[in-house]
Design a protein around this motif. Structure first.
Motif, short mmCIF file in Angstrom:
data_model
loop_
_atom_site.label_atom_id
_atom_site.label_comp_id
_atom_site.label_asym_id
_atom_site.label_seq_id
_atom_site.Cartn_x
_atom_site.Cartn_y
_atom_site.Cartn_z
N LEU A 34 67.61 95.73 101.84
CA LEU A 34 68.71 96.20 101.01
C LEU A 34 68.76 95.45 99.67
O LEU A 34 69.00 96.06 98.62
CB LEU A 34 70.04 96.03 101.76
N PHE A 35 68.53 94.16 99.70
CA PHE A 35 68.61 93.35 98.48
C PHE A 35 67.25 93.15 97.83
O PHE A 35 67.12 92.35 96.89
CB PHE A 35 69.26 92.00 98.80
N ARG A 36 66.24 93.83 98.35
CA ARG A 36 64.91 93.86 97.75
C ARG A 36 64.30 92.46 97.59
O ARG A 36 63.90 92.05 96.50
CB ARG A 36 64.96 94.57 96.41
N VAL A 37 64.30 91.73 98.67
CA VAL A 37 63.61 90.44 98.71
C VAL A 37 62.53 90.54 99.79
O VAL A 37 62.64 91.33 100.73
CB VAL A 37 64.57 89.28 99.01
N GLU A 38 61.50 89.74 99.65
CA GLU A 38 60.35 89.85 100.54
C GLU A 38 60.53 89.13 101.86
O GLU A 38 59.69 89.24 102.75
CB GLU A 38 59.11 89.30 99.82
N GLY A 39 61.60 88.41 102.00
CA GLY A 39 61.84 87.69 103.24
C GLY A 39 63.07 86.81 103.11
O GLY A 39 63.87 86.96 102.16
N PRO A 40 63.26 85.88 104.03
CA PRO A 40 64.42 84.99 103.97
C PRO A 40 64.45 84.20 102.66
O PRO A 40 63.41 83.75 102.17
CB PRO A 40 64.23 84.06 105.17
N THR A 41 65.64 84.04 102.13
CA THR A 41 65.80 83.24 100.90
C THR A 41 66.16 81.79 101.21
O THR A 41 66.26 80.98 100.29
CB THR A 41 66.89 83.84 100.01
N GLY A 42 66.36 81.48 102.47
CA GLY A 42 66.70 80.11 102.84
C GLY A 42 66.63 79.89 104.33
O GLY A 42 66.48 80.84 105.12
N VAL A 43 66.74 78.62 104.71
CA VAL A 43 66.74 78.22 106.12
C VAL A 43 67.97 77.36 106.35
O VAL A 43 68.23 76.41 105.60
CB VAL A 43 65.47 77.44 106.50
N GLN A 44 68.74 77.71 107.39
CA GLN A 44 69.92 76.93 107.76
C GLN A 44 69.52 75.87 108.79
O GLN A 44 68.73 76.15 109.69
CB GLN A 44 70.99 77.83 108.37
N LEU A 45 70.12 74.69 108.66
CA LEU A 45 69.80 73.59 109.56
C LEU A 45 71.08 73.07 110.21
O LEU A 45 72.13 72.99 109.57
CB LEU A 45 69.13 72.44 108.80
N ARG A 46 70.98 72.76 111.48
CA ARG A 46 72.08 72.11 112.20
C ARG A 46 71.67 70.68 112.53
O ARG A 46 70.54 70.43 112.95
CB ARG A 46 72.43 72.87 113.48
N LEU A 47 72.64 69.74 112.37
CA LEU A 47 72.35 68.32 112.55
C LEU A 47 73.08 67.76 113.76
O LEU A 47 74.08 68.33 114.23
CB LEU A 47 72.77 67.54 111.30
N LYS A 48 72.60 66.63 114.24
CA LYS A 48 73.28 65.93 115.33
C LYS A 48 74.62 65.38 114.85
O LYS A 48 75.63 65.48 115.54
CB LYS A 48 72.40 64.79 115.84
N ASP A 49 74.61 64.77 113.67
CA ASP A 49 75.81 64.16 113.11
C ASP A 49 76.21 64.91 111.86
O ASP A 49 75.52 64.86 110.84
CB ASP A 49 75.55 62.69 112.80
N VAL A 50 77.33 65.61 111.92
CA VAL A 50 77.76 66.42 110.80
C VAL A 50 78.10 65.57 109.58
O VAL A 50 77.96 66.00 108.43
CB VAL A 50 78.98 67.29 111.21
N GLN A 51 78.54 64.31 109.81
CA GLN A 51 78.90 63.45 108.70
C GLN A 51 77.68 62.93 107.95
O GLN A 51 77.81 62.39 106.85
CB GLN A 51 79.72 62.26 109.22
N ALA A 52 76.50 63.09 108.52
CA ALA A 52 75.27 62.62 107.86
C ALA A 52 74.62 63.69 107.02
O ALA A 52 73.48 63.52 106.57
CB ALA A 52 74.28 62.10 108.92
N ALA A 53 75.31 64.82 106.78
CA ALA A 53 74.70 65.96 106.10
C ALA A 53 74.21 65.60 104.70
O ALA A 53 73.10 65.98 104.32
CB ALA A 53 75.69 67.12 106.04
N ARG A 54 75.01 64.89 103.94
CA ARG A 54 74.60 64.57 102.56
C ARG A 54 73.37 63.66 102.55
O ARG A 54 72.44 63.88 101.77
CB ARG A 54 75.76 63.92 101.82
#
Length: 417
Positions: free
Chosen positions: A218-238
């Motif tokens: 629909l948005f005319r891209v060839e595939g995923p534009t990104g990858v989402q990641l989940r972490l063990k510790d949410v406070q360590a994201a930065r």
């Protein structure tokens, strides 16, 4: 063990004042000062604990929808192979889940209603490893199949459009088709495969989920534009985002959830600081009530001060006596406030409903607020500074009356005794 006489006399003055009208009045004022300190400290702890609870509640609901870290190709172009990116990210010990996605803006319309929305193309099989929402919506996620052109809408978005499961909606995408008649917006008819409710208004009112393949077409891209990641510790994201950014290199952009929602979190922190300052002033007013109490005590004890001076007590010792008296009041008030405030903050989920039942009112009506209960999260990082500031204010309040007591001249004080 023999305590210094300054400590013994100061503590005796703190406990005395029961007999006599004047002494009884001074004792009453001293008790009011201690009660004021206790109530101010308790109010500060309770308010900050409730604000922490709201922040935690909103954060948890937000993170049920979005990932902790997102990896984008530079310029939001399609990733050559998202699995390679995910495999490289999983080498970090904090990363426990990865899923591809396509994100874009669009307009969803049904009849005369039209709403702007964030469209996210996801892989239903991988999304559950990244967001709790996908794990909770397994049946609805299974309805998103390639080529089925199904869409999951936030509950508030579906209500505003007036659609239910099985209805048709039109999605208008940016970047229309160029024709001899001009630029015509590209639109696609989608079937509502279901709705979801996160408890976070922004996502319930402005998020639509599609299958990754359908969104890419629909948005005319060839595939995923990104990858989402989940972490063990949410406070360590930065920290994790910064470390992964260095390992991926210049061709990628990493965004963690704290930066993506920076405006909201900055606003909460500013509000929390302002509340801390305002309520600290209440503690300061109560602490400086000790000034009037000690001034009256010094006036009442002039003869005692003169006798101590004639027995050889130095001005510093006399000053220490009254500093002990004022500090004891501050310590008692602070400890009582910390104990009371912490107990209320820990049991606010039972105290507030009891008050609501007694008064017949609801402080958090479900029709207005998403959160129907009063959350609380007392933290040591708030309680310890509150106690220290209260003790410091009480100590400062004792300086002038104690200094004034040390300046009493024995001859003048005993002249009319």
């Amino acid at each position: 063990m023999d305590w210094p006489y300054e400590l013994q006399i100061g503590w005796r003055y703190t406990r005395s004042g029961r007999a006599g009208r004047r002494n009884g009045f001074i004792s009453f004022i001293s008790a009011v000062s201690m009660a004021g300190i206790a109530l101010g400290v308790a109010a500060l702890i309770i308010v900050l604990s409730v604000m922490n609870g709201f922040q935690k509640e909103v954060r948890d609901r937000m993170l049920s929808v979005i990932a902790h870290v997102e990896v984008h190709a530079a310029g939001d172009a399609a990733l050559p192979d998202w699995r390679i990116v995910a495999a490289q990210a999983r080498k970090h010990p904090q990363v426990i889940g990865a899923a591809p996605f396509v994100a874009a803006q669009g307009l969803v319309s049904h009849g005369e209603a039209m709403r702007g929305t964030l469209v996210r193309g996801i892989s239903p099989a991988d999304e559950a490893s990244v967001t709790p929402l996908a794990a909770k919506l397994r049946p609805e996620m299974d309805r998103l199949v390639p080529g089925g052109w199904g869409v999951l809408l936030g509950a508030e978005l579906a209500r505003s459009l007036g659609v239910r499961e099985g209805d048709k909606v039109a999605l208008i995408t940016p970047g229309g088709q160029v024709t001899p008649a001009g630029v015509i917006p590209r639109l696609k008819q989608l079937t509502v495969a279901g709705t979801f409710e996160t408890g976070h208004w922004d996502y319930d009112n402005g998020l639509a989920l599609m299958h990754l393949d359908d969104a890419a077409r629909l948005f005319r891209v060839e595939g995923p534009t990104g990858v989402q990641l989940r972490l063990k510790d949410v406070q360590a994201a930065r920290r994790v985002a910064d470390e992964l950014g260095r390992s991926f290199g210049a061709g990628y952009e990493l965004r963690d959830w704290t930066r993506s929602n920076r405006a909201w979190f900055d606003a909460v922190q500013v509000e929390k600081r302002l509340m801390f300052i305002i309520l600290t002033l209440i503690v300061a007013v109560a602490a400086f009530n000790l000034v009037s109490t000690l001034v009256m005590t010094v006036t009442d004890k002039r003869a005692d001060i003169a006798i101590l001076r004639t027995l050889g007590a130095s001005p510093r010792s006399v000053m220490g006596v009254f500093m002990v008296q004022g500090a004891a009041s501050g310590v008692i008030g602070t400890l009582a406030g910390v104990l009371f405030g912490t107990l209320v903050a820990l049991h606010i989920d039972t105290i507030v409903p009891a008050i609501e039942r007694a008064l017949g009112v609801s402080f958090l009506p479900g029709s207005v607020y998403v959160i129907s209960r009063m959350p609380s999260d007392p933290q040591r990082g708030d309680i310890v500074p509150i106690a220290i500031i209260s003790l410091l204010l009480a100590f400062v309040a004792t300086l002038y009356p104690s200094w004034r007591a040390s300046r009493v001249q024995p001859a003048q004080a005993l002249r009319y005794e």
